[in-house]
Design an enzyme around this catalytic site. Structure first.
Site, PDB file in Angstrom:
ATOM      1  N   ASP A 151      27.636  46.641  40.016  1.00 41.72           N
ATOM      2  CA  ASP A 151      28.944  46.357  39.300  1.00 41.72           C
ATOM      3  C   ASP A 151      29.944  47.521  39.742  1.00 41.72           C
ATOM      4  O   ASP A 151      29.968  48.343  38.792  1.00 41.72           O
ATOM      5  CB  ASP A 151      28.313  46.197  37.814  1.00 41.72           C
ATOM      6  CG  ASP A 151      29.692  45.617  37.146  1.00 41.72           C
ATOM      7  OD1 ASP A 151      30.600  45.500  37.670  1.00 41.72           O
ATOM      8  OD2 ASP A 151      29.612  45.199  35.819  1.00 41.72           O
TER       9      ASP A 151
ATOM     10  N   HIS B 153      30.245  35.778  37.414  1.00 46.68           N
ATOM     11  CA  HIS B 153      30.818  35.046  36.228  1.00 46.68           C
ATOM     12  C   HIS B 153      31.035  33.721  36.713  1.00 46.68           C
ATOM     13  O   HIS B 153      31.391  33.497  37.845  1.00 46.68           O
ATOM     14  CB  HIS B 153      31.932  35.689  35.544  1.00 46.68           C
ATOM     15  CG  HIS B 153      31.674  37.165  35.263  1.00 46.68           C
ATOM     16  ND1 HIS B 153      31.910  38.308  36.180  1.00 46.68           N
ATOM     17  CD2 HIS B 153      31.815  37.708  33.874  1.00 46.68           C
ATOM     18  CE1 HIS B 153      31.791  39.222  35.439  1.00 46.68           C
ATOM     19  NE2 HIS B 153      31.775  38.935  34.232  1.00 46.68           N
TER      20      HIS B 153
ATOM     21  N   GLU C  65      24.540  43.570  27.530  1.00 50.88           N
ATOM     22  CA  GLU C  65      25.232  44.831  28.481  1.00 50.88           C
ATOM     23  C   GLU C  65      26.127  45.534  27.240  1.00 50.88           C
ATOM     24  O   GLU C  65      27.177  45.102  26.861  1.00 50.88           O
ATOM     25  CB  GLU C  65      25.856  44.410  29.397  1.00 50.88           C
ATOM     26  CG  GLU C  65      26.700  45.318  30.121  1.00 50.88           C
ATOM     27  CD  GLU C  65      27.195  45.011  31.584  1.00 50.88           C
ATOM     28  OE1 GLU C  65      26.946  43.936  32.268  1.00 50.88           O
ATOM     29  OE2 GLU C  65      27.993  45.592  32.113  1.00 50.88           O
TER      30      GLU C  65
ATOM     31  N   HIS D  18      29.193  52.650  31.406  1.00 52.21           N
ATOM     32  CA  HIS D  18      29.583  52.317  30.051  1.00 52.21           C
ATOM     33  C   HIS D  18      28.610  53.505  29.080  1.00 52.21           C
ATOM     34  O   HIS D  18      29.274  53.988  28.126  1.00 52.21           O
ATOM     35  CB  HIS D  18      29.003  50.983  29.615  1.00 52.21           C
ATOM     36  CG  HIS D  18      29.579  50.023  30.480  1.00 52.21           C
ATOM     37  ND1 HIS D  18      29.202  48.602  30.334  1.00 52.21           N
ATOM     38  CD2 HIS D  18      30.725  49.946  31.232  1.00 52.21           C
ATOM     39  CE1 HIS D  18      30.207  47.931  31.018  1.00 52.21           C
ATOM     40  NE2 HIS D  18      30.849  48.627  31.781  1.00 52.21           N
TER      41      HIS D  18
ATOM     42  N   GLU E 262      24.543  49.484  31.936  1.00 54.87           N
ATOM     43  CA  GLU E 262      25.591  49.981  32.946  1.00 54.87           C
ATOM     44  C   GLU E 262      25.822  51.512  32.547  1.00 54.87           C
ATOM     45  O   GLU E 262      26.626  51.895  31.640  1.00 54.87           O
ATOM     46  CB  GLU E 262      26.953  49.190  32.884  1.00 54.87           C
ATOM     47  CG  GLU E 262      27.965  49.639  33.868  1.00 54.87           C
ATOM     48  CD  GLU E 262      28.914  48.689  34.241  1.00 54.87           C
ATOM     49  OE1 GLU E 262      28.705  47.440  34.309  1.00 54.87           O
ATOM     50  OE2 GLU E 262      30.167  48.991  34.302  1.00 54.87           O
TER      51      GLU E 262
HETATM   52  C1  XLS Z   1      32.570  45.097  32.505  1.00 52.13           C
HETATM   53  C2  XLS Z   1      31.390  44.661  32.691  1.00 52.13           C
HETATM   54  C3  XLS Z   1      31.103  43.481  33.136  1.00 52.13           C
HETATM   55  C4  XLS Z   1      29.609  42.911  33.038  1.00 52.13           C
HETATM   56  C5  XLS Z   1      29.718  41.404  33.228  1.00 52.13           C
HETATM   57  O1  XLS Z   1      33.015  46.347  32.126  1.00 52.13           O
HETATM   58  O2  XLS Z   1      30.555  45.721  33.298  1.00 52.13           O
HETATM   59  O3  XLS Z   1      31.481  43.398  34.613  1.00 52.13           O
HETATM   60  O4  XLS Z   1      28.802  43.454  33.653  1.00 52.13           O
HETATM   61  O5  XLS Z   1      30.372  40.581  32.624  1.00 52.13           O
HETATM   62 NI    NI Z   2      28.685  45.504  34.103  1.00 55.02          NI
HETATM   63 NI    NI Z   3      31.655  47.846  33.413  1.00 50.91          NI
END
Ligand code: XLS
Ligand code: NI
Ligand code: NI
Length: 459
Positions: free
Chosen positions: A362, A124, A255, A294, A291
């Site tokens: 991540d 970031h 994402e 998530h 991800e």
């Molecule tokens: C948060 C996200 C973040 C994104 C990038 O839960 O995974 O890390 O990958 O902003």
């Molecule tokens: Ni992420």
């Molecule tokens: Ni995350």
């Protein structure tokens, strides 16, 4: 997300490390991680399965897996949680938000990437470079820091998988960024994104990610959802225009995440994001960065969003981590479950690879994993899990047993009325005639346990 917590003290602590030297000594006593397939169970600082240059199914393992280290967890994570203070202190980090400290962190990071043998990183804007008093000062800091990052990228050959903007940590974004009810804040987010795209171009980022940290709501009562979604779509249209204007070639990614920090996030899961993109005619310009932690937070099985995005031709990249489904929050653990990795790699193989996307870790070491070696062990373990996943997925594909079983299951669509339904050229009347002639269909087993046993054979 503790990794984004502001530093406690602005005063520098003596780290004993010089800020401008190029010396590689932050990980003393650790050499380049080697491939050693016959290593014993307690040897954890070697790869036992990941052999970067080995060709498998037409490509090297490095090309199939495209691993990446994320800067925020691995170089900004301090191990704090809502109940406890930081537990992780790195020898190169004096805890300040000075430019010198930011540069030291970068040098340590590139030493880590090189020793690990990883080819990509992600960040970031605010992880790598401190915010100033004004947008101009913040951008100047970012220019200076990314000059150094570029130098280190050239020296080591490590490339940028993606960069992104932190549009959620600063208090100005407490009510959202692109979906804030205040146009001034939306404009600030847009200005930050403009700079992010310029940085992506400067550093040859292969992708650019949008994660909607606070794009959502806490209560519907105070929220004009239609207007927030429209504004987000409008900003993303400006992104597409500006990207083309400056000639930035990276793939744009969104994402999904269902909640945390917002109660409800608009980018709930892969299919929600795909519906959003299609509603606002943006689907040509974006793909999905899935991800799995998530995905499970959204109440789906681990590989669900990877598969759904891929089926829709929208799988761009993967933030390869895992959660503890028993907990129900985003624990961002390193992916160590070989069966999960196999299912992900099976989909990646089926769609012919992930490039320009990759497998970005991540993930953060646990707050109890305070030793410097834990950073290596975590990444090595996850890389080895994915290497095993790749090897199993290749075998599954080459032997074709599962694929044949699935094909058999759908064989009735290959001819006759089934083929007409599949092509979309039948009618309700024709289906009715068919049933009148053929009567009741037979019950056909789904054989779930057989499929599960076959999968176990490979894992
Ligand atoms: C948060 C996200 C973040 C994104 C990038 O839960 O995974 O890390 O990958 O902003
Ligand atoms: Ni992420
Ligand atoms: Ni995350």
């Amino acid at each position: 997300m503790s990794a984004f917590a502001p530093p406690k003290s602005k005063k520098a602590r003596d780290t004993g490390a010089s800020s401008n030297g190029n010396q590689k000594d932050y990980f003393k006593g650790i050499g380049n991680i080697q491939y050693k397939p016959d290593a014993g169970a307690d040897e954890v600082m070697v790869f036992k399965h990941y052999n970067a240059t080995e060709v498998i199914s037409g490509r090297t393992m490095a090309e199939w897996l495209r691993f990446s280290v994320c800067f925020w967890h691995t170089f900004r994570g301090v191990g704090s949680d809502p109940f406890g203070f930081p537990t992780i202190k790195r020898p190169w980090d004096d805890g300040s938000d000075s430019m010198e400290n930011a540069k030291r962190r970068l040098r340590a990071a590139f030493e880590f990437f090189s020793k690990l043998g990883i080819k990509y990183w992600t960040f970031h804007d605010r992880d790598i470079s401190p915010e100033g008093e004004t947008l101009e000062e913040t951008n100047r800091n970012l220019d200076e820091i990314t000059d150094l990052a570029l130098e280190l990228m050239e020296q080591t050959g490590v490339k940028l998988l993606w960069n992104t903007c932190n549009l959620f940590a600063n208090p100005r974004y407490m009510n959202g960024a692109m979906t804030n009810p205040d146009a001034h804040v939306v404009a600030y987010a847009a200005a930050q994104i403009k700079k992010g795209l310029e940085i992506g171009k400067k550093m040859n980022a292969e992708n650019f990610v949008f994660w909607g940290g606070r794009e959502g709501y806490f209560t519907i009562l105070n929220t004009d959802i239609r207007s927030e979604l429209q504004n987000m779509a409008n900003i993303l249209k400006m992104v597409v225009e500006y990207k083309e204007k400056i000639g930035f070639k990276g793939q744009l990614l969104i994402e999904p995440k269902p909640k945390e920090p917002a109660r409800h996030q608009y980018d709930y899961d892969a299919m929600t994001v795909i519906a959003f993109l299609r509603t606002y005619a943006l689907q040509e310009h974006f793909k999905i960065n899935v991800e799995p932690n998530h995905t499970t937070l959204a109440g789906h099985p681990y590989e669900h969003d990877v598969v759904m995005a891929s089926v829709c031709g929208m799988l761009g990249s993967i933030d390869s981590n895992t959660g503890s489904p028993d907990l129900g929050w985003d624990t961002d653990q390193f992916p160590m479950d070989v069966k999960n990795c196999t299912m992900v790699m099976k989909t990646v193989l089926e769609q012919g690879g992930l490039a320009p996307g990759g497998l970005n870790f991540d993930a953060k070491v646990r707050r109890e994993s305070t030793h410097l070696n834990d950073m290596f062990i975590a990444h090595i373990g996850a890389m080895d899990s994915f290497a095993r996943g790749l090897r199993s997925a290749v075998k599954i594909k080459e032997e074709g047993i599962l694929a044949n079983m699935v094909q058999q299951r759908y064989a009735s669509f290959e001819s006759g009325l089934g083929a007409k339904i599949a092509k979309g050229v039948s009618s309700l009347e024709e289906c009715e005639d068919y049933v009148k002639q053929n009567g009741e269909p037979e019950l056909v087993s789904g054989h779930q346990e057989k499929y599960e046993s076959v999968l176990n054979h490979y894992v």
